[in-house]
Motif scaffolding. Sequence first.
Motif, PDB file in Angstrom:
ATOM      1  N   HIS A 130      -8.547 -23.034  28.092  1.00 61.05           N
ATOM      2  CA  HIS A 130      -7.536 -22.730  29.107  1.00 61.05           C
ATOM      3  C   HIS A 130      -6.129 -23.375  29.132  1.00 61.05           C
ATOM      4  O   HIS A 130      -5.078 -22.861  29.320  1.00 61.05           O
ATOM      5  CB  HIS A 130      -7.952 -22.754  30.801  1.00 61.05           C
ATOM      6  CG  HIS A 130      -7.129 -22.113  31.819  1.00 61.05           C
ATOM      7  ND1 HIS A 130      -6.131 -22.996  32.261  1.00 61.05           N
ATOM      8  CD2 HIS A 130      -7.042 -20.957  32.274  1.00 61.05           C
ATOM      9  CE1 HIS A 130      -5.567 -22.194  33.042  1.00 61.05           C
ATOM     10  NE2 HIS A 130      -6.181 -21.111  33.100  1.00 61.05           N
ATOM     11  N   THR A 133      -4.282 -22.393  25.862  1.00 58.03           N
ATOM     12  CA  THR A 133      -3.773 -20.997  25.811  1.00 58.03           C
ATOM     13  C   THR A 133      -2.715 -20.625  26.896  1.00 58.03           C
ATOM     14  O   THR A 133      -1.937 -19.699  26.655  1.00 58.03           O
ATOM     15  CB  THR A 133      -4.773 -19.995  25.828  1.00 58.03           C
ATOM     16  OG1 THR A 133      -5.705 -20.279  26.990  1.00 58.03           O
ATOM     17  CG2 THR A 133      -5.715 -20.209  24.492  1.00 58.03           C
ATOM     18  N   LEU A 134      -2.997 -21.441  28.018  1.00 58.07           N
ATOM     19  CA  LEU A 134      -1.745 -20.814  29.157  1.00 58.07           C
ATOM     20  C   LEU A 134      -1.085 -22.082  29.571  1.00 58.07           C
ATOM     21  O   LEU A 134      -0.081 -21.709  30.162  1.00 58.07           O
ATOM     22  CB  LEU A 134      -2.969 -20.260  30.297  1.00 58.07           C
ATOM     23  CG  LEU A 134      -3.826 -19.188  30.030  1.00 58.07           C
ATOM     24  CD1 LEU A 134      -4.531 -18.954  31.000  1.00 58.07           C
ATOM     25  CD2 LEU A 134      -2.828 -18.262  29.543  1.00 58.07           C
ATOM     26  N   THR A 158      -1.363 -19.133  21.397  1.00 57.87           N
ATOM     27  CA  THR A 158      -2.426 -18.891  21.215  1.00 57.87           C
ATOM     28  C   THR A 158      -3.434 -19.704  20.486  1.00 57.87           C
ATOM     29  O   THR A 158      -2.946 -20.326  19.465  1.00 57.87           O
ATOM     30  CB  THR A 158      -2.410 -17.314  20.568  1.00 57.87           C
ATOM     31  OG1 THR A 158      -2.074 -17.217  19.313  1.00 57.87           O
ATOM     32  CG2 THR A 158      -1.472 -16.562  21.344  1.00 57.87           C
ATOM     33  N   SER A 188     -12.277 -11.375  26.260  1.00 57.08           N
ATOM     34  CA  SER A 188     -11.476 -11.249  27.516  1.00 57.08           C
ATOM     35  C   SER A 188     -10.452 -12.442  28.084  1.00 57.08           C
ATOM     36  O   SER A 188      -9.750 -12.275  28.525  1.00 57.08           O
ATOM     37  CB  SER A 188     -12.326 -10.736  28.721  1.00 57.08           C
ATOM     38  OG  SER A 188     -13.267 -11.929  28.970  1.00 57.08           O
ATOM     39  N   GLN A 246      -7.644 -14.765  28.037  1.00 54.88           N
ATOM     40  CA  GLN A 246      -6.366 -14.647  27.659  1.00 54.88           C
ATOM     41  C   GLN A 246      -5.902 -15.642  26.595  1.00 54.88           C
ATOM     42  O   GLN A 246      -5.743 -16.706  26.429  1.00 54.88           O
ATOM     43  CB  GLN A 246      -5.366 -14.659  28.742  1.00 54.88           C
ATOM     44  CG  GLN A 246      -4.005 -14.309  28.560  1.00 54.88           C
ATOM     45  CD  GLN A 246      -3.077 -14.488  29.945  1.00 54.88           C
ATOM     46  OE1 GLN A 246      -3.763 -14.659  30.936  1.00 54.88           O
ATOM     47  NE2 GLN A 246      -1.807 -14.392  29.897  1.00 54.88           N
ATOM     48  N   ASN A 247      -5.147 -14.882  25.494  1.00 58.72           N
ATOM     49  CA  ASN A 247      -4.451 -15.624  24.426  1.00 58.72           C
ATOM     50  C   ASN A 247      -5.535 -16.374  23.518  1.00 58.72           C
ATOM     51  O   ASN A 247      -5.131 -17.355  22.813  1.00 58.72           O
ATOM     52  CB  ASN A 247      -3.460 -16.902  24.845  1.00 58.72           C
ATOM     53  CG  ASN A 247      -2.146 -16.238  25.602  1.00 58.72           C
ATOM     54  OD1 ASN A 247      -2.046 -14.825  25.206  1.00 58.72           O
ATOM     55  ND2 ASN A 247      -1.488 -16.992  26.538  1.00 58.72           N
ATOM     56  N   TYR A 287      -8.278 -15.474  20.643  1.00 57.94           N
ATOM     57  CA  TYR A 287      -8.673 -14.185  19.862  1.00 57.94           C
ATOM     58  C   TYR A 287      -9.650 -14.455  18.714  1.00 57.94           C
ATOM     59  O   TYR A 287      -9.737 -15.798  18.066  1.00 57.94           O
ATOM     60  CB  TYR A 287      -7.508 -13.600  19.049  1.00 57.94           C
ATOM     61  CG  TYR A 287      -6.392 -13.161  20.038  1.00 57.94           C
ATOM     62  CD1 TYR A 287      -6.611 -12.199  21.134  1.00 57.94           C
ATOM     63  CD2 TYR A 287      -5.146 -13.951  20.198  1.00 57.94           C
ATOM     64  CE1 TYR A 287      -5.601 -11.788  21.807  1.00 57.94           C
ATOM     65  CE2 TYR A 287      -4.091 -13.375  21.223  1.00 57.94           C
ATOM     66  CZ  TYR A 287      -4.391 -12.553  21.956  1.00 57.94           C
ATOM     67  OH  TYR A 287      -3.389 -12.091  22.983  1.00 57.94           O
TER      68      TYR A 287
END
Length: 249
Positions: free
Chosen positions: A120, A123-124, A136, A150, A152-153, A155
């Motif tokens: 977290h 990526t955030l 990312t 799911s 975020q950022n 992959y």
Amino acid sequence: MTPESPEVAEAAPPEAAAPNRRRLTAGEVREYLLAHPGFLAKNPEVLEHQALPARADADGHRVVDFQRALVDRLRNDNAKLRSFQSEVLTAARANVSAQGLVHEAILLLLEAESFEHLIHAITLDLAPMLGIDVVTLSVETLEAAPERPSLQNFYLVPPGTVDGLIDPGRLVRLISEPPEDTLIFGPATPLVQSQALARLDIGGESPLGLLALGSREATKYEPGQGSELLGFLAGTIERLIRLWLRPTD
């Protein structure tokens, strides 16, 4: 007026001079320079602001003045040197600022209380701290058509993606162009005009990963820029992920 008097006047600080002090005449300046032949040699910067007269021979024809050409060349060289010094100082200040931001980001990552908290933070939280638009994290998977999680950022990407973006043997790549697809930056892809990619080699049986930084500034990341700070950040993230994935007894 004695030859020493102009030196006394120059030694006095501007704030100590009387507002209505008499200005030197051209004759007095000439007299001072004649009395102090070494003044211009000791103060060459004065020549940079003077217009030099053209030279002529005994018949009045203009001749090539090598001395004047040399002075003009020195002026140009000094101007280029000042410009170069200004660019170096600007780059040095920017590097110090970027270094401070990366150090703060690493301290933030070190405070992660769990593996999920670390992902977290990467990526955030990193993007606003580093003054960019998106960060990312991608991980290669053996699945033929991986479904994106799911988170975020974060992959999942096909095997070979990292080597396809960064030549094997290289750790970092700076690109001054938008991404060709949405594989790495997902929904944030339209924002990205320049990107910085760093290989993450967790080691062991772990797949390759990719740290991607994107900016809407086209000149934020360009080939040829220094990438040591990004490499250091990526190396720190590698080690933190290893620590969190290390089996516990």
